[in-house]
Design a protein around this motif. Structure first.
Motif, PDB file in Angstrom:
ATOM      1  N   LYS A   1       0.839  -1.210   0.000  1.00  0.00           N
ATOM      2  CA  LYS A   1       0.000   0.000   0.000  1.00  0.00           C
ATOM      3  C   LYS A   1       0.875   1.261   0.000  1.00  0.00           C
ATOM      4  N   ASN A   2       1.867   1.278   0.890  1.00  0.00           N
ATOM      5  CA  ASN A   2       2.711   2.483   1.007  1.00  0.00           C
ATOM      6  C   ASN A   2       3.547   2.717  -0.250  1.00  0.00           C
ATOM      7  N   ALA A   3       4.064   1.638  -0.825  1.00  0.00           N
ATOM      8  CA  ALA A   3       4.904   1.788  -2.028  1.00  0.00           C
ATOM      9  C   ALA A   3       4.064   2.300  -3.199  1.00  0.00           C
ATOM     10  N   VAL A   4       2.867   1.736  -3.375  1.00  0.00           N
ATOM     11  CA  VAL A   4       2.009   2.184  -4.486  1.00  0.00           C
ATOM     12  C   VAL A   4       1.567   3.633  -4.233  1.00  0.00           C
ATOM     13  N   ALA A   5       1.234   3.950  -2.989  1.00  0.00           N
ATOM     14  CA  ALA A   5       0.806   5.328  -2.671  1.00  0.00           C
ATOM     15  C   ALA A   5       1.926   6.316  -3.022  1.00  0.00           C
ATOM     16  N   TYR A   6       3.165   5.942  -2.661  1.00  0.00           N
ATOM     17  CA  TYR A   6       4.288   6.852  -2.952  1.00  0.00           C
ATOM     18  C   TYR A   6       4.524   6.954  -4.462  1.00  0.00           C
ATOM     19  N   ALA A   7       4.449   5.814  -5.145  1.00  0.00           N
ATOM     20  CA  ALA A   7       4.651   5.824  -6.608  1.00  0.00           C
ATOM     21  C   ALA A   7       3.621   6.745  -7.273  1.00  0.00           C
ATOM     22  N   LEU A   8       2.368   6.642  -6.855  1.00  0.00           N
ATOM     23  CA  LEU A   8       1.328   7.506  -7.449  1.00  0.00           C
ATOM     24  C   LEU A   8       1.596   8.973  -7.109  1.00  0.00           C
ATOM     25  N   LYS A   9       2.047   9.210  -5.874  1.00  0.00           N
ATOM     26  CA  LYS A   9       2.305  10.591  -5.433  1.00  0.00           C
ATOM     27  C   LYS A   9       3.358  11.261  -6.312  1.00  0.00           C
ATOM     28  N   ILE A  10       4.383  10.491  -6.699  1.00  0.00           N
ATOM     29  CA  ILE A  10       5.454  11.155  -7.465  1.00  0.00           C
ATOM     30  C   ILE A  10       5.231  11.085  -8.972  1.00  0.00           C
ATOM     31  N   GLY A  11       4.135  10.453  -9.403  1.00  0.00           N
ATOM     32  CA  GLY A  11       3.793  10.564 -10.825  1.00  0.00           C
ATOM     33  C   GLY A  11       3.594   9.289 -11.616  1.00  0.00           C
ATOM     34  N   TYR A  12       3.916   8.128 -11.038  1.00  0.00           N
ATOM     35  CA  TYR A  12       3.620   6.879 -11.772  1.00  0.00           C
ATOM     36  C   TYR A  12       2.105   6.817 -11.991  1.00  0.00           C
ATOM     37  N   ARG A  13       1.716   6.346 -13.194  1.00  0.00           N
ATOM     38  CA  ARG A  13       0.279   6.203 -13.486  1.00  0.00           C
ATOM     39  C   ARG A  13      -0.026   4.836 -14.085  1.00  0.00           C
ATOM     40  N   HIS A  14       0.832   3.872 -13.779  1.00  0.00           N
ATOM     41  CA  HIS A  14       0.655   2.525 -14.308  1.00  0.00           C
ATOM     42  C   HIS A  14       1.116   1.563 -13.215  1.00  0.00           C
ATOM     43  N   ILE A  15       0.215   0.697 -12.782  1.00  0.00           N
ATOM     44  CA  ILE A  15       0.524  -0.247 -11.707  1.00  0.00           C
ATOM     45  C   ILE A  15       0.398  -1.662 -12.249  1.00  0.00           C
ATOM     46  N   ASP A  16       1.443  -2.472 -12.028  1.00  0.00           N
ATOM     47  CA  ASP A  16       1.432  -3.867 -12.483  1.00  0.00           C
ATOM     48  C   ASP A  16       1.100  -4.783 -11.303  1.00  0.00           C
ATOM     49  N   ALA A  17      -0.071  -5.428 -11.377  1.00  0.00           N
ATOM     50  CA  ALA A  17      -0.521  -6.295 -10.296  1.00  0.00           C
ATOM     51  C   ALA A  17      -0.713  -7.717 -10.828  1.00  0.00           C
ATOM     52  N   ALA A  18      -1.061  -8.642  -9.931  1.00  0.00           N
ATOM     53  CA  ALA A  18      -1.394 -10.020 -10.332  1.00  0.00           C
ATOM     54  C   ALA A  18      -2.115 -10.667  -9.161  1.00  0.00           C
ATOM     55  N   GLU A  19      -3.068 -11.543  -9.488  1.00  0.00           N
ATOM     56  CA  GLU A  19      -3.815 -12.213  -8.418  1.00  0.00           C
ATOM     57  C   GLU A  19      -2.851 -12.994  -7.518  1.00  0.00           C
ATOM     58  N   ILE A  20      -1.855 -13.643  -8.119  1.00  0.00           N
ATOM     59  CA  ILE A  20      -0.937 -14.509  -7.356  1.00  0.00           C
ATOM     60  C   ILE A  20      -0.046 -13.711  -6.398  1.00  0.00           C
ATOM     61  N   TYR A  21       0.103 -12.409  -6.598  1.00  0.00           N
ATOM     62  CA  TYR A  21       0.965 -11.621  -5.701  1.00  0.00           C
ATOM     63  C   TYR A  21       0.315 -11.411  -4.322  1.00  0.00           C
ATOM     64  N   ASP A  22      -0.990 -11.690  -4.250  1.00  0.00           N
ATOM     65  CA  ASP A  22      -1.681 -11.681  -2.961  1.00  0.00           C
ATOM     66  C   ASP A  22      -1.559 -10.333  -2.227  1.00  0.00           C
ATOM     67  N   ASN A  23      -1.691  -9.262  -2.984  1.00  0.00           N
ATOM     68  CA  ASN A  23      -1.592  -7.924  -2.372  1.00  0.00           C
ATOM     69  C   ASN A  23      -2.546  -6.924  -3.037  1.00  0.00           C
ATOM     70  N   GLN A  24      -3.490  -7.436  -3.834  1.00  0.00           N
ATOM     71  CA  GLN A  24      -4.300  -6.507  -4.636  1.00  0.00           C
ATOM     72  C   GLN A  24      -5.225  -5.648  -3.757  1.00  0.00           C
ATOM     73  N   ILE A  25      -5.616  -6.173  -2.583  1.00  0.00           N
ATOM     74  CA  ILE A  25      -6.459  -5.374  -1.673  1.00  0.00           C
ATOM     75  C   ILE A  25      -5.705  -4.107  -1.244  1.00  0.00           C
ATOM     76  N   TYR A  26      -4.405  -4.271  -0.979  1.00  0.00           N
ATOM     77  CA  TYR A  26      -3.586  -3.139  -0.521  1.00  0.00           C
ATOM     78  C   TYR A  26      -3.345  -2.146  -1.649  1.00  0.00           C
ATOM     79  N   ILE A  27      -3.162  -2.693  -2.850  1.00  0.00           N
ATOM     80  CA  ILE A  27      -2.965  -1.815  -4.014  1.00  0.00           C
ATOM     81  C   ILE A  27      -4.250  -1.026  -4.272  1.00  0.00           C
TER      82      ILE A  27
END
Ligand SMILES: NC(=O)c1ccc[n+]([C@@H]2O[C@H](COP(=O)([O-])OP(=O)(O)OC[C@H]3O[C@@H](n4cnc5c(N)ncnc54)[C@H](OP(=O)(O)O)[C@@H]3O)[C@@H](O)[C@H]2O)c1
Length: 270
Positions: free
Chosen positions: A28-54
């Motif tokens: 959650k914190n890493a994606v939040a920071y990435a979005l804050k500084i300008g990333y607009r593309h997030i690579d997720a996957a069901e198997i990563y078991d973190n999509q709720i946090y993303i």
């Protein structure tokens, strides 16, 4: 943000943020920071078991959904058509969104007809649950079979970095309008110390990671570095906004040693 137009007509941002191995609040914190500084593309996957946090990070960012490109993937052992549909529904719920920008078949599965796998992805596209579809870890033979199914797909997400530069696969994808997304783009850190990378980085006054990511983006591919550290997330964003000379792209193209880091028994790499 630099982007590439996919066959489906949708734009994919050239630089995304990878989320494998990021767990719980770290994700959650890493994606939040990435979005804050300008990333607009997030690579997720069901198997990563973190999509709720993303999903939570995306929602809390208050960035309009249409301004963020979200990729997810259906894992190798879930590729029966009804399982693909079920996986997509679960992913949408976890990410708290009503569509994905891109959904990929996460590794080939030769036990299920490719027509059925792509057909299931396409049915999700027809229902507007997914905007673009694609595959991951496909070699030229897998891609040839997939193209024979005559169901349009846009992307092949594969391992790609200076020490594994997949020249033949890249050429095949270019010829067939398939965009490569380069995963493990810095070879999980290994390629950051290659002498040629360090020399090119010094020439442009960039970091080794920015240099490698820029080399990928300059060749009309997409890339999705992952980091759990704010300074690295920011460093990697500095891959954008500058260009290296063709001669330096060619120097970096000579570093291939077939250094494949990610393989699975169902990978079927050449
Ligand atoms: N489709 C597939 O089968 C597949 C397979 C593998 C990966 N992927 C996707 O691709 C993404 C990226 O690949 P990856 O995670 O394997 O590897 P990667 O992005 O090549 O490398 C990640 C590693 O490099 C470090 N790092 C990141 N930025 C750095 C920087 N600027 N300077 C120094 N070190 C840095 C990170 O450590 P810190 O956290 O300490 O920064 C982490 O240990 C994944 O997260 C996932 O989304 C897809």
């Amino acid at each position: 943000m630099k982007s590439i137009t996919l066959k489906s007509g949708n734009e994919i941002p050239s630089l995304g943020f990878g989320t494998w191995k990021l767990k719980g609040d770290d994700a959650k914190n890493a994606v939040a920071y990435a979005l804050k500084i300008g990333y607009r593309h997030i690579d997720a996957a069901e198997i990563y078991d973190n999509q709720i946090y993303i999903g939570a990070a995306i929602l809390e960012s208050q960035i309009p959904r249409e301004d963020i490109f979200i990729t997810s993937k259906v894992f190798h052992d879930h590729l029966e058509p009804e399982q693909i549909v079920e996986s997509c529904v679960n992913t949408l719920k976890d990410l708290q969104t009503n569509y994905l920008d891109l959904l990929l078949l996460h590794w080939p599965n030769k036990d299920i007809a490719i027509e059925d796998q792509l057909g299931a992805l396409n049915s999700l596209k027809e229902k507007n649950l997914v905007k673009s579809i694609g595959v991951s870890n496909y070699n030229i033979r897998h891609l040839t079979e997939a193209l024979d199914a005559e169901i349009e797909f846009d992307v092949n997400q594969v391992e790609f970095h200076p020490s594994l530069n997949q020249i033949k696969l890249k050429q095949f994808c270019e010829e067939n309008g398939i965009v490569i997304t380069a995963y493990s783009p810095i070879a999980q850190g290994q390629d950051l110390v290659l002498p040629t990378v360090l020399e090119v980085a010094k020439k442009y006054k960039k970091t080794p990671s920015q240099t490698i990511l820029n080399w990928i983006i300059s060749q009309d591919m997409v890339t999705i570095p992952r980091s759990n550290k704010e300074d690295h997330i920011k460093d990697n964003f500095g891959a954008l906004g500058w260009e290296m000379e063709k001669s330096d792209i060619e120097r970096l193209n000579k570093l291939n040693t077939n250094n494949r880091l990610i393989n699975r028994e169902w990978g079927e790499f050449d």
